[in-house]
Design an enzyme around this catalytic site. Structure first.
Site, short mmCIF file in Angstrom:
data_model
loop_
_atom_site.label_atom_id
_atom_site.label_comp_id
_atom_site.label_asym_id
_atom_site.label_seq_id
_atom_site.Cartn_x
_atom_site.Cartn_y
_atom_site.Cartn_z
N ASP A 76 -7.64 -4.51 0.36
CA ASP A 76 -8.57 -3.70 -0.41
C ASP A 76 -9.79 -3.53 0.47
O ASP A 76 -10.35 -4.51 1.00
CB ASP A 76 -8.96 -4.33 -1.75
CG ASP A 76 -9.51 -3.27 -2.70
OD1 ASP A 76 -8.82 -2.26 -2.92
OD2 ASP A 76 -10.62 -3.45 -3.23
N TYR A 108 -12.96 7.50 5.42
CA TYR A 108 -14.33 7.81 5.81
C TYR A 108 -14.55 7.74 7.33
O TYR A 108 -15.69 7.79 7.79
CB TYR A 108 -15.29 6.82 5.14
CG TYR A 108 -15.67 7.15 3.71
CD1 TYR A 108 -16.97 7.54 3.38
CD2 TYR A 108 -14.76 7.05 2.67
CE1 TYR A 108 -17.33 7.81 2.08
CE2 TYR A 108 -15.10 7.33 1.36
CZ TYR A 108 -16.40 7.70 1.07
OH TYR A 108 -16.76 7.98 -0.23
N ASP A 109 -13.50 7.64 8.11
CA ASP A 109 -13.65 7.47 9.56
C ASP A 109 -14.53 8.53 10.22
O ASP A 109 -15.27 8.21 11.17
CB ASP A 109 -12.27 7.46 10.23
CG ASP A 109 -11.51 6.16 10.00
OD1 ASP A 109 -12.11 5.23 9.41
OD2 ASP A 109 -10.35 6.07 10.41
N THR A 169 0.84 -1.19 0.00
CA THR A 169 0.00 0.00 0.00
C THR A 169 0.88 1.24 0.00
O THR A 169 1.99 1.23 0.55
CB THR A 169 -0.93 0.03 1.22
OG1 THR A 169 -1.79 1.17 1.13
CG2 THR A 169 -0.16 0.12 2.53
N HIS A 203 -8.52 8.04 9.16
CA HIS A 203 -8.31 8.42 7.76
C HIS A 203 -9.53 7.96 6.96
O HIS A 203 -10.40 7.26 7.47
CB HIS A 203 -7.03 7.79 7.20
CG HIS A 203 -6.94 6.30 7.40
ND1 HIS A 203 -7.40 5.39 6.48
CD2 HIS A 203 -6.44 5.57 8.43
CE1 HIS A 203 -7.18 4.17 6.92
NE2 HIS A 203 -6.61 4.23 8.10
#
Length: 203
Positions: free
Chosen positions: A75, A163-164, A14, A161
C-alpha cells in the site's frame, strides 16, 4: 524474531500492472516465481483502514485466504507537505473515475489544491510504501520504505505510473517518469521497502 521466506512462489496482491512489473523485476534475482492477483482472478478487497499498514494487511491476508499462497501486498502513496500530507492513503482514490483510475486528473487536482493554498516552492513531497508479507497460518511481516522529494509542475516524463511525472527525488534533476525502470527501482520508496524486506525475510 522475523520469519524467513523459504518458498519459491509468491503472490503479489495487486491488480496494478505497474506495481506487478516492478515487483517482478525486484524478485527476479532471487529465483522466486511471481504471480499477480489478476492472473489468479482475485477480487480486490475493500480497503477500509486509514493507514498504509492497515490497508496492506487487508490485501495480503485476503489474497492468502483466497489462494493458500504466501502473499505480498503493497500500500503506497504520495504525501504532499503543504496539503497536510494528503492524498496519502487516499492517493489512488483521488484518481478514481467511473471508467477507472485517471492519475492525470489526480495530479491536476493536487496541483490545483497547492495553487489554491498558495503553497510556497519548493513543495516538499514524499512517496511512502508499506509491504506486508503474509503466510497461510496468519503470520505477517511489515516493512516501510520512503523517498523524499518535491512536487514539480508541469508533469514531466513518459515512463513509470501513478504520480511519477510530478515527483522529483531529492538530489535529482529528473522526475521518476523521466528515469528508466532500473534507475527508478534503485531509489524508489518501494525499492527501499523491498531492501528492508529482503534483509528481514529473505537473507
Amino acid at each position: 524474531m522475523s520469519r524467513k521466506f523459504e518458498g519459491d512462489r509468491i503472490l503479489i496482491a495487486t491488480h496494478n500492472a505497474g506495481k506487478l512489473e516492478e515487483m517482478s523485476e525486484l524478485f527476479a534475482p532471487l529465483g522466486i516465481t511471481v504471480v499477480g492477483a489478476k492472473e489468479m482472478q482475485l477480487e480486490e478487497p475493500e480497503e477500509t483502514e486509514d493507514t498504509f499498514i492497515g490497508n496492506a494487511r487487508i490485501k495480503a491476508h485476503a489474497a492468502v485466504k483466497a489462494t493458500g499462497l504466501p502473499a505480498l501486498a503493497d500500500d503506497s502513496g504520495i504525501q504532499v507537505a503543504a496539503l497536510d500530507n494528503a492524498p496519502g492513503v487516499y492517493t489512488a482514490d483521488w484518481a478514481e473515475t467511473p471508467n477507472g483510475r485517471d492519475f492525470i486528473m489526480a495530479m491536476n487536482k493536487t496541483h490545483d489544491l497547492l495553487e489554491q493554498a498558495n503553497a510556497p516552492h519548493p513543495r516538499a513531497a514524499r512517496f511512502c510504501a508499506t509491504l506486508v508479507l503474509a503466510w497461510p497460518d496468519g503470520h505477517d511481516e511489515v516493512v516501510e520504505g520512503f523517498v523524499d522529494g518535491t512536487f514539480v509542475w508541469p508533469m514531466r516524463g513518459e515512463t513509470g505510473h501513478g504520480y511519477d511525472p510530478i515527483f522529483q527525488p531529492l538530489g535529482e534533476t529528473r522526475t521518476f517518469a523521466e528515469m528508466s525502470h532500473d534507475e527508478k527501482n534503485s531509489m524508489s520508496h518501494r525499492s527501499d521497502a523491498f531492501k528492508k524486506l529482503l534483509s528481514q525475510c529473505f537473507e
